[in-house]
Design an enzyme around this catalytic site. Structure first.
Site, PDB file in Angstrom:
ATOM      1  CG  ASN A  28      -1.900   1.119   1.275  1.00  0.00           C
ATOM      2  OD1 ASN A  28      -1.735   2.137   0.610  1.00  0.00           O
ATOM      3  ND2 ASN A  28      -2.931   0.969   2.084  1.00  0.00           N
ATOM      4  NE  ARG A  39      -5.413   3.137  -0.811  1.00  0.00           N
ATOM      5  CZ  ARG A  39      -5.136   4.309  -0.251  1.00  0.00           C
ATOM      6  NH1 ARG A  39      -3.958   4.505   0.307  1.00  0.00           N
ATOM      7  NH2 ARG A  39      -6.024   5.275  -0.257  1.00  0.00           N
ATOM      8  CG  HIS A  55     -10.885   6.951   1.769  1.00  0.00           C
ATOM      9  ND1 HIS A  55     -11.332   8.221   2.079  1.00  0.00           N
ATOM     10  CD2 HIS A  55      -9.527   7.025   1.865  1.00  0.00           C
ATOM     11  CE1 HIS A  55     -10.309   9.011   2.356  1.00  0.00           C
ATOM     12  NE2 HIS A  55      -9.197   8.303   2.229  1.00  0.00           N
ATOM     13  NE  ARG A  84      -5.529  14.795   0.526  1.00  0.00           N
ATOM     14  CZ  ARG A  84      -5.827  13.500   0.424  1.00  0.00           C
ATOM     15  NH1 ARG A  84      -6.674  13.088  -0.498  1.00  0.00           N
ATOM     16  NH2 ARG A  84      -5.302  12.614   1.245  1.00  0.00           N
ATOM     17  CD  GLU A 109      -7.147   1.450   3.399  1.00  0.00           C
ATOM     18  OE1 GLU A 109      -7.810   2.368   2.877  1.00  0.00           O
ATOM     19  OE2 GLU A 109      -5.966   1.581   3.766  1.00  0.00           O
TER      20      GLU A 109
END
Length: 410
Positions: A22, A105, A193, A253, A395
């Protein structure tokens, strides 16, 4: 040794394993799983601060005990590709048997990749075109894929896409009000996500029972943050859009932003495109508003007014957009928190739940404080109309399960 094998390790059981990678903007999470089954890796770790003189690598076993790895040479930590090229042989020393596949990922799959897929060079070329839509993540995922291909050319590489979970959005939910020729160029809501939300969706029946297939709002709150509204555990609404800039306020962000503000920075403030991009991706959100940090823990611990204001704005944005997602779903039957802030920042959860009182959500403050201890827990009061849960995301397990399913067919 088969073409897909990397060779057995000395003095270890001859079993097959899979590697998951990832790649973030300056880090690579890695894990090794038994290829047969299991949501928990027997080795996991992090290569961190890639691209700096302080690059490091750490690992632990299934019990959380540290695993001694060689110190990463400075040259190895210069880029994601050099880091992986150094890391793979090191990991093979700790793998049980052979590595039969690697799972990756990939933040953006566009319209071509809506399920996990075995990736060859042609597929990587397609994914390369999506770099402008996820500049802080996509290049590093591609670097990891190519590095594995060079070091282990016979091992299948499986891509798992953050955008794929949101392929169930309706045409209306994914459209922007732009000229058709712009939409035809691919400007639409993709959502992100997805691997985290896929894991949460898989855990909902265990925790929520029949409510799992109702109107569930999941809040992935980390350095990157978004909401996903599900019905029947499928994405129906989400806050991130064309890129991971949209939606909730995040660590660095801004989230929702009037496009006119970007035009103003370009036209009136005289900033160039690179400066605006840096502001939007690296200097906004919690970091920009507080002027201190993108780390929620640091802001909660600070007594400076700028820190308090940044947290206030973060909570305000989360509450307002939970309301918007609830409107899209036609209500809310459950609220689930996950990811770094969602799992560990009890004060932030408390304020968000209190702001959602109009939905019927009521907090059990003791349960909320105890939820910092880890594991899935209900944090709503007994008389809350909307059950509220904290469910840790995983994940890597989603990537591992998809890689198992595809590796045999590769």
């Amino acid at each position: 040794m088969s073409e897909k094998s990397t060779g057995p390790c000395v003095d270890r059981p001859a079993r097959s394993s899979i590697l998951t990678l990832n790649a973030g903007s300056s880090s690579i999470k890695f894990a090794i799983f038994d290829a047969r089954a299991g949501d928990d890796p027997y080795l996991s770790g992090l290569a961190d601060r890639i691209g700096s003189d302080a690059a490091t690598v750490t690992a632990k076993d299934a019990d959380g005990q540290p695993i001694a790895l060689p110190e990463m040479p400075q040259a190895a930590g210069e880029t994601h590709e050099t880091t992986i090229a150094w890391l793979l042989p090191v990991l093979m020393e700790h793998a049980s048997g052979t590595i039969v596949a690697s799972g990756h990922r990939v933040v953006h799959g566009g319209t071509d990749f809506v399920v996990p897929a075995v990736l060859d060079e042609d597929a990587l070329t397609v994914l390369e075109r999506l770099v402008p839509l996820a500049r802080t993540h996509q290049p590093h995922a591609l670097a990891a894929l190519r590095a594995v291909g060079r070091v282990w050319p016979g091992v299948p590489r499986i891509g798992c896409f953050d955008t794929a979970f949101h392929s169930t959005l309706s045409p209306v939910a994914r459209a922007f009000a732009l000229p058709q020729w712009v939409s035809d160029a691919g400007v639409r809501r993709y959502g992100f996500h997805g691997l985290s939300y896929e894991w949460i969706a898989s855990r909902l029946p265990k925790h929520l029972g029949p409510v799992a297939d109702g109107r569930v709002i999941a809040a992935h709150l980390g350095n990157g943050a978004s909401l996903c509204g599900m019905i029947a555990r499928r994405s129906q609404a989400t806050t991130m859009g064309f890129t991971p800039l949209d939606g909730l306020m995040m660590g660095e962000r801004p989230g929702v932003l009037d496009p006119g503000a970007v035009l103003f920075m370009l036209d009136e403030m005289g900033l160039d495109l690179a400066e605006v991009r840096r502001i939007l991706f690296r200097e906004s959100g919690l970091r920009g508003v507080s002027g201190l940090s993108n780390d929620m823990r640091a802001l909660l611990a600070s007594d400076r007014p700028e820190a308090r204001f940044a947290v206030d704005l973060y909570v305000h944005r989360a509450v307002s957009q939970i309301g918007a997602i609830a409107a899209e779903l036609g209500g809310c039957d459950a609220l689930v928190f996950t990811a770094g802030v969602g799992e560990h920042a009890a004060p932030v959860r408390a304020r968000i739940v209190e702001g959602c009182g109009w939905l019927g959500a009521r907090l059990d403050h003791s349960a909320n404080d105890a939820a910092a201890g880890g594991g899935a827990r209900v944090i709503s009061a007994a008389d809350s109309r909307v059950p509220v849960w904290v469910v840790p995301t995983n994940e890597e397990a989603v990537i591992a399960n998809a890689t198992r399913a595809l590796a045999g067919a590769a």
